[in-house]
Design an enzyme around this catalytic site. Structure first.
Site, mmCIF file in Angstrom:
data_model
loop_
_atom_site.group_PDB
_atom_site.id
_atom_site.type_symbol
_atom_site.label_atom_id
_atom_site.label_comp_id
_atom_site.label_asym_id
_atom_site.label_seq_id
_atom_site.Cartn_x
_atom_site.Cartn_y
_atom_site.Cartn_z
ATOM 1 N N GLU A 1 -3.373 35.541 -60.782
ATOM 2 C CA GLU A 1 -2.438 34.674 -60.071
ATOM 3 C C GLU A 1 -1.089 34.674 -60.777
ATOM 4 O O GLU A 1 -0.941 35.150 -61.899
ATOM 5 C CB GLU A 1 -2.960 33.224 -60.034
ATOM 6 C CG GLU A 1 -3.505 32.762 -58.693
ATOM 7 C CD GLU A 1 -2.413 32.506 -57.663
ATOM 8 O OE1 GLU A 1 -1.244 32.865 -57.907
ATOM 9 O OE2 GLU A 1 -2.739 31.976 -56.593
ATOM 10 N N ARG B 1 -7.852 21.068 -62.014
ATOM 11 C CA ARG B 1 -7.147 22.001 -62.891
ATOM 12 C C ARG B 1 -5.769 22.252 -62.297
ATOM 13 O O ARG B 1 -5.511 21.936 -61.129
ATOM 14 C CB ARG B 1 -7.908 23.324 -63.039
ATOM 15 C CG ARG B 1 -8.041 24.137 -61.748
ATOM 16 C CD ARG B 1 -8.558 25.526 -62.055
ATOM 17 N NE ARG B 1 -8.858 26.317 -60.871
ATOM 18 C CZ ARG B 1 -7.963 27.011 -60.171
ATOM 19 N NH1 ARG B 1 -6.682 26.954 -60.504
ATOM 20 N NH2 ARG B 1 -8.324 27.727 -59.127
ATOM 21 N N ASN C 1 -2.719 24.721 -60.939
ATOM 22 C CA ASN C 1 -2.728 25.972 -60.190
ATOM 23 C C ASN C 1 -1.348 26.622 -60.248
ATOM 24 O O ASN C 1 -0.880 26.927 -61.336
ATOM 25 C CB ASN C 1 -3.210 25.741 -58.756
ATOM 26 C CG ASN C 1 -3.794 26.988 -58.122
ATOM 27 O OD1 ASN C 1 -4.427 27.791 -58.797
ATOM 28 N ND2 ASN C 1 -3.596 27.162 -56.827
ATOM 29 N N GLU D 1 -12.930 23.098 -55.330
ATOM 30 C CA GLU D 1 -12.319 23.349 -54.016
ATOM 31 C C GLU D 1 -13.025 22.575 -52.909
ATOM 32 O O GLU D 1 -13.178 23.062 -51.781
ATOM 33 C CB GLU D 1 -12.284 24.858 -53.713
ATOM 34 C CG GLU D 1 -11.550 25.668 -54.752
ATOM 35 C CD GLU D 1 -11.449 27.142 -54.412
ATOM 36 O OE1 GLU D 1 -11.663 27.491 -53.240
ATOM 37 O OE2 GLU D 1 -11.157 27.950 -55.319
ATOM 38 N N ASN E 1 -0.642 25.442 -53.620
ATOM 39 C CA ASN E 1 -0.030 26.712 -54.003
ATOM 40 C C ASN E 1 1.458 26.652 -53.746
ATOM 41 O O ASN E 1 1.916 26.139 -52.732
ATOM 42 C CB ASN E 1 -0.661 27.884 -53.254
ATOM 43 C CG ASN E 1 -1.756 28.554 -54.054
ATOM 44 O OD1 ASN E 1 -1.494 29.162 -55.082
ATOM 45 N ND2 ASN E 1 -2.991 28.419 -53.602
ATOM 46 N N ASP F 1 -1.956 31.604 -49.800
ATOM 47 C CA ASP F 1 -1.991 31.499 -51.254
ATOM 48 C C ASP F 1 -0.546 31.390 -51.768
ATOM 49 O O ASP F 1 0.286 30.766 -51.145
ATOM 50 C CB ASP F 1 -2.749 32.686 -51.845
ATOM 51 C CG ASP F 1 -3.509 32.322 -53.117
ATOM 52 O OD1 ASP F 1 -2.885 31.731 -54.017
ATOM 53 O OD2 ASP F 1 -4.702 32.627 -53.217
#
Length: 286
Positions: free
Chosen positions: A16, A99, A101, A120, A146, A192
């Protein structure tokens, strides 16, 4: 536009957050589940990896030459010379299932980033702004956050809830956001990580969508850049002319048969495009 080229067969479970570092002529990116920070040198194809203290969602350049990293539980400073991580700011101590991202640096040097439920399942994710050491909750109630990304003139901020396949837009001015609305819904896969080019076109990694989706500033869908792997997590603009897209991918959630059919999943790709991106901003620490 060229075809995507695999330049690092890392096979990361969840690569990522690619970011272009013009000073060092490299691309930084993370493997969230592998808990690594990674560097690809564009001149020599040099490859380096460092272990992070926990799951790491982003690593973005700061004005002092360090990287500020979103690690589960807080923001960390990464010293490029020593490879050491040091805690700067705790984040979401009251949301232990979460967490951090994706993240983004605004032109004013502020850091914007999101959080998410690591399983999720719950909408416990949020959007934050960190400026001069002050952390501000900007929006809440995300499944998988995101982004964000800003329009070239800075008046529109985009942020996603990947679980809902939703791209949201906000009015943005002076570090404040308002007027949240649905900008787009992805059909090919899940929305995303986003990046914006100099013409204001939004480029969205499509998790499960086999490419990078492109949306005009008015919300019109401009089509998809096709990839040989199903999960593209984010594309960022790099190189001297900012006309190379560096793209991270993943194999998270794939069974053995699917992985065997996509051996390049989890690699770092690049391709050339016609319209340049925007320069990478640096985080102000003072």
């Amino acid at each position: 536009m060229s075809a995507p080229e695999l330049i690092w067969d890392l096979r990361a479970e969840l690569a990522e957050g690619p970011v272009w570092d013009a000073d060092r002529r490299c691309v930084w990116f993370v493997d969230i589940k592998g808990r690594t920070l990674n560097r690809y040198g564009v001149d020599d194809a040099g490859k380096q990896s460092w272990s992070a203290p926990d799951q790491i969602g982003f690593a973005l350049p700061a004005e002092d030459g360090s990287l500020i990293c979103g690690v589960r539980g807080g923001l960390y400073r990464f010293d490029v010379a020593t490879g050491a991580f040091s805690l700067l700011q705790t984040v979401e101590q009251d949301r232990p299932r979460n967490r951090l991202n994706d993240g983004f640096v605004a032109p004013d040097g502020s850091l914007w980033f999101g959080s998410m439920d690591d399983s999720e399942q719950q909408k416990t994710g949020a959007l934050y702004r960190w400026a001069a050491g002050a952390l501000t909750l900007m929006d809440d109630g995300y499944g998988v956050s995101n982004g964000p990304a800003l329009s070239p003139d800075g008046t529109v901020l985009y942020h996603h809830d990947t679980l809902d396949k939703a791209v949201y837009a906000f009015d943005h001015a002076d570090g404040a956001i308002a007027n949240k609305r649905l900008f787009a819904t992805t059909v090919d896969g899940y929305a995303d990580g986003p990046s914006v080019d100099s013409a204001g076109v939004l480029h969205v990694g499509l998790f499960g969508g086999w490419g990078v989706g492109r949306w005009a500033p008015d919300g019109g869908y401009l089509g998809k850049i096709d990839f040989p792997v199903s999960a593209v997590t984010k594309a960022t603009f790099g190189d001297d002319d900012l006309k190379t897209l560096y793209c991270t991918t993943a194999w998270l959630g794939q069974d053995d048969e699917t992985r065997a059919a996509q051996p390049a999943a989890g690699g770092l790709f690049r391709l050339r495009v016609d319209t340049p991106g925007l320069p990478q901003n640096r985080i102000r620490l003072g």
